[in-house]
Design an enzyme around this catalytic site. Structure first.
Site, PDB file in Angstrom:
ATOM      1  N   HIS A  75      -3.454   8.357  -5.155  1.00  0.00           N
ATOM      2  CA  HIS A  75      -3.066   7.827  -3.855  1.00  0.00           C
ATOM      3  C   HIS A  75      -3.725   8.658  -2.755  1.00  0.00           C
ATOM      4  O   HIS A  75      -4.109   9.807  -2.969  1.00  0.00           O
ATOM      5  CB  HIS A  75      -1.554   7.835  -3.702  1.00  0.00           C
ATOM      6  CG  HIS A  75      -0.875   6.828  -4.574  1.00  0.00           C
ATOM      7  ND1 HIS A  75       0.481   6.618  -4.542  1.00  0.00           N
ATOM      8  CD2 HIS A  75      -1.363   5.954  -5.497  1.00  0.00           C
ATOM      9  CE1 HIS A  75       0.801   5.656  -5.400  1.00  0.00           C
ATOM     10  NE2 HIS A  75      -0.311   5.249  -5.992  1.00  0.00           N
ATOM     11  N   GLU A  77      -2.612  10.133  -0.019  1.00  0.00           N
ATOM     12  CA  GLU A  77      -1.982  11.402   0.373  1.00  0.00           C
ATOM     13  C   GLU A  77      -2.160  12.471  -0.695  1.00  0.00           C
ATOM     14  O   GLU A  77      -2.325  13.654  -0.388  1.00  0.00           O
ATOM     15  CB  GLU A  77      -0.504  11.212   0.724  1.00  0.00           C
ATOM     16  CG  GLU A  77       0.385  10.694  -0.381  1.00  0.00           C
ATOM     17  CD  GLU A  77       0.434   9.190  -0.509  1.00  0.00           C
ATOM     18  OE1 GLU A  77       1.533   8.670  -0.752  1.00  0.00           O
ATOM     19  OE2 GLU A  77      -0.602   8.526  -0.399  1.00  0.00           O
ATOM     20  N   CYS A 103       4.846   6.838  -1.895  1.00  0.00           N
ATOM     21  CA  CYS A 103       5.698   6.466  -3.022  1.00  0.00           C
ATOM     22  C   CYS A 103       6.565   7.678  -3.396  1.00  0.00           C
ATOM     23  O   CYS A 103       6.391   8.770  -2.860  1.00  0.00           O
ATOM     24  CB  CYS A 103       4.829   6.032  -4.212  1.00  0.00           C
ATOM     25  SG  CYS A 103       3.919   7.384  -5.003  1.00  0.00           S
ATOM     26  N   CYS A 106       4.396  10.694  -4.791  1.00  0.00           N
ATOM     27  CA  CYS A 106       3.642  11.399  -3.756  1.00  0.00           C
ATOM     28  C   CYS A 106       4.567  12.119  -2.775  1.00  0.00           C
ATOM     29  O   CYS A 106       4.196  13.146  -2.206  1.00  0.00           O
ATOM     30  CB  CYS A 106       2.710  10.441  -3.031  1.00  0.00           C
ATOM     31  SG  CYS A 106       1.304   9.932  -4.047  1.00  0.00           S
TER      32      CYS A 106
END
Length: 150
Positions: A75, A77, A103, A106
């Site tokens: 992802h 981030e 999410c 993360c």
């Protein structure tokens, strides 16, 4: 400490500018389903950036033949946080600007990295990551309207 209207307006202008930059950064992603961009800002400087995609050395294709995201796609981030980890910077007290809210997986990385504020545009389908961050004392703000006038 009371924050003035002028300070809030100035912060909002900067927040929207960084979110626009994160949108542009997300366009670098090779993912077909979602292109997500992230910036980490500390002391008024961008210290890291990231977008969703495959790990270094892997083919840039993010989806399988059924258009499902491959399990190893990172992802945005996570990529930005890992980039900080490889640098001489740290993200203690920083702000994460991201086009899609984190999410739950993360969100754990965000908290552990010392990020104190998360600003995002769109909400991820599962809001447990945002709930977790709020519970942990991370400031979370959604700015869905990036109108150029502000």
């Amino acid at each position: 400490m009371k924050i003035s209207y002028e300070s809030k307006a100035k912060q909002l202008r900067y927040d929207k500018a960084y979110l626009r930059m994160a949108l542009q950064w997300g366009r670098l992603s090779h993912c077909k389903r979602k292109q997500v961009g992230a910036l980490i800002v500390k002391d008024s400087m961008i210290i890291s950036d990231g977008y969703n995609g495959t790990p270094t050395g892997f083919d840039n294709c993010c989806e399988d033949e059924n258009e499902k995201t491959l399990w190893y796609v990172l992802h945005a981030e996570a990529n930005a946080i890992m980039k900080v980890a490889k640098s001489t910077n740290n993200s203690n007290g920083a702000t994460l600007y991201i086009t899609l809210s984190p999410c739950k997986e993360c969100s754990k990385l965000v908290l552990q990295s010392g990020i104190k504020r998360v600003v995002y545009i769109k909400s991820y389908k599962d809001d447990s990551g945002i709930k977790f961050l709020k519970q942990a004392g991370v400031e979370v703000e959604q700015i869905a309207d990036l109108d150029e006038k502000e």
